[in-house]
Design a protein around this motif. Structure first.
Motif, PDB file in Angstrom:
ATOM      1  N   CYS A 142       0.783  -1.093   0.125  1.00 61.79           N
ATOM      2  CA  CYS A 142      -0.285   0.073  -0.110  1.00 61.79           C
ATOM      3  C   CYS A 142       0.975   1.195  -0.081  1.00 61.79           C
ATOM      4  N   VAL A 143       1.951   1.182   0.910  1.00 59.10           N
ATOM      5  CA  VAL A 143       2.526   2.561   1.022  1.00 59.10           C
ATOM      6  C   VAL A 143       3.508   2.609  -0.502  1.00 59.10           C
ATOM      7  N   ASN A 144       4.005   1.739  -0.979  1.00 60.66           N
ATOM      8  CA  ASN A 144       4.787   1.648  -2.217  1.00 60.66           C
ATOM      9  C   ASN A 144       3.916   2.086  -3.240  1.00 60.66           C
ATOM     10  N   GLN A 145       2.828   1.852  -3.428  1.00 59.96           N
ATOM     11  CA  GLN A 145       1.930   2.075  -4.308  1.00 59.96           C
ATOM     12  C   GLN A 145       1.593   3.642  -4.325  1.00 59.96           C
ATOM     13  N   SER A 146       1.336   4.016  -2.916  1.00 58.81           N
ATOM     14  CA  SER A 146       1.145   5.412  -2.814  1.00 58.81           C
ATOM     15  C   SER A 146       2.244   6.301  -3.288  1.00 58.81           C
ATOM     16  N   GLU A 147       3.559   5.966  -3.007  1.00 65.35           N
ATOM     17  CA  GLU A 147       4.587   6.675  -3.286  1.00 65.35           C
ATOM     18  C   GLU A 147       5.009   6.628  -4.881  1.00 65.35           C
ATOM     19  N   LEU A 148       4.440   5.303  -5.628  1.00 66.56           N
ATOM     20  CA  LEU A 148       4.533   5.418  -7.109  1.00 66.56           C
ATOM     21  C   LEU A 148       3.808   6.165  -7.663  1.00 66.56           C
ATOM     22  N   GLN A 149       2.588   6.479  -7.002  1.00 65.70           N
ATOM     23  CA  GLN A 149       1.482   7.386  -7.707  1.00 65.70           C
ATOM     24  C   GLN A 149       1.883   8.731  -7.530  1.00 65.70           C
ATOM     25  N   SER A 150       2.722   9.155  -6.435  1.00 64.79           N
ATOM     26  CA  SER A 150       3.170  10.361  -6.146  1.00 64.79           C
ATOM     27  C   SER A 150       4.457  10.628  -7.209  1.00 64.79           C
ATOM     28  N   LEU A 151       5.189   9.797  -7.667  1.00 62.63           N
ATOM     29  CA  LEU A 151       6.196   9.855  -8.412  1.00 62.63           C
ATOM     30  C   LEU A 151       5.719  10.072  -9.758  1.00 62.63           C
ATOM     31  N   LEU A 152       4.696   9.252 -10.171  1.00 58.13           N
ATOM     32  CA  LEU A 152       4.169   9.612 -11.635  1.00 58.13           C
ATOM     33  C   LEU A 152       3.555  10.942 -11.870  1.00 58.13           C
ATOM     34  N   ALA A 153       2.974  11.399 -10.674  1.00 58.41           N
ATOM     35  CA  ALA A 153       2.229  12.722 -10.571  1.00 58.41           C
ATOM     36  C   ALA A 153       3.217  13.862 -10.617  1.00 58.41           C
ATOM     37  N   ASP A 154       4.540  13.568 -10.326  1.00 61.73           N
ATOM     38  CA  ASP A 154       5.454  14.669 -10.254  1.00 61.73           C
ATOM     39  C   ASP A 154       6.212  14.917 -11.660  1.00 61.73           C
ATOM     40  N   PRO A 155       5.958  16.123 -12.414  1.00 62.01           N
ATOM     41  CA  PRO A 155       6.580  16.106 -13.845  1.00 62.01           C
ATOM     42  C   PRO A 155       7.986  16.271 -13.647  1.00 62.01           C
ATOM     43  N   PRO A 159      12.474   8.920 -12.834  1.00 63.40           N
ATOM     44  CA  PRO A 159      12.129   7.489 -12.432  1.00 63.40           C
ATOM     45  C   PRO A 159      13.561   6.528 -12.267  1.00 63.40           C
ATOM     46  N   VAL A 160      14.454   6.765 -13.032  1.00 57.41           N
ATOM     47  CA  VAL A 160      15.826   5.987 -13.063  1.00 57.41           C
ATOM     48  C   VAL A 160      16.361   6.363 -11.481  1.00 57.41           C
ATOM     49  N   ARG A 161      16.396   7.616 -11.169  1.00 63.19           N
ATOM     50  CA  ARG A 161      17.095   7.970  -9.879  1.00 63.19           C
ATOM     51  C   ARG A 161      16.117   7.247  -8.775  1.00 63.19           C
ATOM     52  N   TYR A 162      14.774   7.216  -8.805  1.00 59.82           N
ATOM     53  CA  TYR A 162      13.858   6.808  -7.822  1.00 59.82           C
ATOM     54  C   TYR A 162      14.382   5.187  -7.924  1.00 59.82           C
ATOM     55  N   ALA A 163      14.513   4.568  -9.049  1.00 61.26           N
ATOM     56  CA  ALA A 163      14.772   3.142  -9.048  1.00 61.26           C
ATOM     57  C   ALA A 163      15.923   2.541  -8.289  1.00 61.26           C
ATOM     58  N   TRP A 164      16.918   3.612  -8.865  1.00 61.82           N
ATOM     59  CA  TRP A 164      18.216   3.347  -8.149  1.00 61.82           C
ATOM     60  C   TRP A 164      18.125   3.517  -6.496  1.00 61.82           C
ATOM     61  N   GLY A 165      17.540   4.457  -6.076  1.00 57.68           N
ATOM     62  CA  GLY A 165      17.223   4.494  -4.551  1.00 57.68           C
ATOM     63  C   GLY A 165      16.380   3.030  -4.221  1.00 57.68           C
ATOM     64  N   ALA A 166      15.362   2.612  -4.873  1.00 63.36           N
ATOM     65  CA  ALA A 166      15.068   1.149  -4.385  1.00 63.36           C
ATOM     66  C   ALA A 166      15.884   0.318  -4.613  1.00 63.36           C
ATOM     67  N   VAL A 167      16.935  -0.064  -5.405  1.00 62.03           N
ATOM     68  CA  VAL A 167      18.075  -0.875  -5.419  1.00 62.03           C
ATOM     69  C   VAL A 167      18.885  -0.803  -4.233  1.00 62.03           C
ATOM     70  N   LEU A 168      19.156   0.311  -4.096  1.00 60.84           N
ATOM     71  CA  LEU A 168      20.418   0.576  -2.790  1.00 60.84           C
ATOM     72  C   LEU A 168      19.633   0.329  -1.537  1.00 60.84           C
ATOM     73  N   ALA A 169      18.286   0.584  -1.271  1.00 62.80           N
ATOM     74  CA  ALA A 169      17.663   0.256  -0.210  1.00 62.80           C
ATOM     75  C   ALA A 169      17.373  -1.207   0.097  1.00 62.80           C
ATOM     76  N   VAL A 170      17.391  -2.277  -0.849  1.00 61.91           N
ATOM     77  CA  VAL A 170      17.435  -3.604  -1.072  1.00 61.91           C
ATOM     78  C   VAL A 170      18.887  -3.917  -0.571  1.00 61.91           C
ATOM     79  N   GLY A 171      19.898  -3.191  -0.954  1.00 58.83           N
ATOM     80  CA  GLY A 171      21.228  -3.537  -0.417  1.00 58.83           C
ATOM     81  C   GLY A 171      21.155  -3.416   1.181  1.00 58.83           C
ATOM     82  N   ALA A 172      20.647  -2.263   1.538  1.00 64.66           N
ATOM     83  CA  ALA A 172      20.444  -2.126   2.954  1.00 64.66           C
ATOM     84  C   ALA A 172      20.082  -3.225   3.750  1.00 64.66           C
TER      85      ALA A 172
END
Length: 318
Positions: A142-155, A159-172
């Motif tokens: 639910c929370v990730n879906q909310s964040e994805l919607q916010s990302l798509l709504a932000d002109p 997205p690439v930077r956002y995806a790298w952030g997610a990958v780095l968080a998985v490393g953590a």
């Protein structure tokens, strides 16, 4: 036994409240690179550990060479590498998404520890764990879906930077799945040792790692003519103050409280209680934003709390 579990749960709560602070640091010092935040925090942790180690020198003398080597490995993976990944993720994807990816730790650690530590802590049937883990996973969705919607709504979003952030968080997540399980192994096999002294020992072993990392960062910035004011950056007083506060509260006090919890609780239960860090980090992040989370985010948080509340009574101390 109930008293030990209650006390262990309270220590885990205190650790979560302390650890939540580390998610705000990269947002406040958003003009500082992640390496400066990671090495600065743990340099402060190591320096704070020096006088604490002197005061606790009698207990530290009891540690063997193998103990110090274990403290070094825990410091490298659970401190330096973990926070490098986390700070980088926060600066690329903002606060909530990395926070909620880190929030999968209660699920991941519970699953790994339930299988790995069955002989020591007992093995909880998967059917007893499934409802709580399912609620936690749904809350994260639910929370990730909310964040994805916010990302798509932000002109202006990247997205690439956002995806790298997610990958780095998985490393953590990988780093901090390994750390609490190994740390609990040592504490549960050395019940006569002080959790306070073990926190200080990790701080002392973090100091050379952080010092080397900080020196290499300084050298790299100098060699590449990076527009960066070393050694303390453009806001030195704020940087030093934040690093000292996080080094003391999140690193030493947080580690102390977590050690106390890990020595009293089954590792799978202690892992689930990391949710206190997730909730604290979310709260601190939205306070810093001066914003209120949307309905879907609140629903996700509610499911997260419900999942842990359901799961905790299923665990029993061995």
């Amino acid at each position: 036994m109930r008293g030990a579990m209650l006390l262990g749960t309270l220590f885990a709560l205190a650790a979560g409240l302390m650890w939540g602070l580390v998610f705000v640091g990269p947002l406040i010092l958003d003009d500082y690179p992640a390496v400066m935040l990671a090495f600065g925090r743990y340099l402060a942790f190591g320096l704070i550990a020096l006088p604490l180690g002197w005061l606790d020198r009698a207990n530290l003398r009891e540690l063997t060479r193998a103990d110090w080597w274990e403290a070094l490995k825990l410091s490298l993976v659970g401190n330096v590498l973990y926070y490098l990944f986390l700070a980088s993720a926060l600066q690329r994807a903002g606060g909530p998404l990395p926070t909620m990816i880190i929030g999968t730790l209660p699920v991941v650690i519970a699953i790994v520890a339930n299988r790995r530590n069955a002989a020591r802590d007992g093995r909880l049937p998967w059917r007893h764990m499934a409802p709580s883990l399912g609620l936690i996973s749904l809350g994260l969705l639910c929370v990730n879906q909310s964040e994805l919607q916010s990302l798509l709504a932000d002109p202006h979003a990247d997205p690439v930077r956002y995806a790298w952030g997610a990958v780095l968080a998985v490393g953590a997540v990988v780093c901090w799945t390994w750390y609490p399980i190994r740390n609990a192994d040592w504490l549960r096999h050395h019940t006569q040792r002080s959790p306070r002294s073990w926190a200080t020992a990790q701080g002392l072993m973090t100091l050379p790692l952080a010092s080397l990392g900080f020196a290499l960062t300084w050298g790299y910035f100098s060699a590449t003519d990076a527009p960066w004011a070393m050694p303390l950056g453009p806001r030195p007083l704020l940087y030093v103050g934040m690093m000292l506060a996080i080094g003391l509260l999140a690193s030493w006090v947080g580690t102390l409280c977590w050690n106390e919890a890990s020595q009293r609780l089954p590792t799978r239960l202690a892992g689930q209680l990391i949710v206190f860090e997730t909730l604290s980090a979310l709260a601190y992040t939205y306070v810093w934003r001066q914003a209120w989370p949307d309905t879907l985010t609140l629903a996700g948080v509610g499911l997260l709390v419900a999942g842990v509340s359901w799961g905790v009574p299923q665990h029993r101390a061995p």
